[in-house]
Write an enzyme that holds these catalytic residues in place. Sequence first.
Site: not given
Length: 317
Positions: A42, A63, A88
Site C-alpha cells: 500500500s 506503528e 495508523f
Amino acid sequence: MAQAAPVQKDFKDCRNAWAATLEALAGEDERIVAVVNDSIGSSKLGGFAKAYPDRTVNVGIAEQVMVGVGAGLANGGKVPFVSAAACFLTARALEQIKADVAYSGYNVKLVGQSSGIAYGELGATHHSIEDLAWLRQLGQITVIVPADAWETEQAVRWAARHEGPVFIRVSRMPVPDLDISDRSFQPGRAEIVRAGDDIAVIACGTTVHLAAAAADMLSDEGISARVLNMATVNPLDEAAVSDAAATGAIVTVEEAHVRGGLGGAVAEWTAANHPVRVSRMGFDGFRQTGSIAHLFGAAGLSPEGIAAEARRTIQTG
C-alpha cells in the site's frame, strides 16, 4: 446532494510519484532508509524494497515501534522515510511522533499514506481526517499536503534534503495535475491557482482541483474567486492568508476535519489579525461508511458544492 466527479484517465495516483521519487533519491543518497509497518504494497515500496533490501525496515503491524525505529535511525545519521496508512501512523503512534520526533527534533520524514477518507468503505477507524489537527500542534514538524503528483515529487525531494521532521500527506485518490505555469515548490508558500478579488478559496491536497473548477463556475457568473493551494499547513503562509482576507470572505476546503486543520489554522489567524467571514468545508466528526464519491458528496466537496458555499459566504459576509 452533489457528488464528487468520477476519476478520469488523466488523473494520477500520487503514491506512484512518492515511491518513484524515493527510489531515485535512494540511488543518490545511501543514508535514505524506508521504514514501514507491513505496508510495502500500500506504500508502493515494492520497487524500493527490491532495489534496496538492506535499507528497507519492515517492523510489522507495530506503528509505535516503527516511529521509534525511524527516530533511532535518524539519530544514527540516516534519513528515514517512515511510511504507513495515515490513520495508523498519526493516531496509534502519536505519542512517539510527539516525543521521539517533534520534541527531539530528529530528522524523520513521516509519510501518511491513503489519507483523508481514501479508505471510505472501511469506515471511521480507517479514515484519517484528524491528522492535520494533531500534527499542527507539534510546531517543529513541517506539515505538507501535496495537491498533485508533481507537488508530491517536489515535497519528497525537499524533505530528503531538509534537516528536520516532516510529515507528507499522500492520498491514494487520483487527482489531475494543476494547470499552473512556472511552478516552484516552496514550503510555507501558497500557490495562486486562480486570481480573484471577490472571495478567496483556500484549499489543500485532493480538493485543490475541485476549488479551481468551482472558481471557473463562479467566473461564468461574474464572481471573481481567488484560489490558493495551501500545500503547507504548518507553517502557514500568513501573507497569503492576509491577502485572501482582503477579498472580504474566505472559504477553506480540505479532505480533513474542519476543526483544527487548514480551516482551523486560517480561522485562528484571521480572528487574531484580520477578522473576516471564514467558511470551513471538510468533514466534522466521524464519517459513515461509504464510497469516496458518497462521502465527498455528502460534505459538499465538489465544484458545485464549493461554488454554492462561496456564494453563501459572500452573501452573509
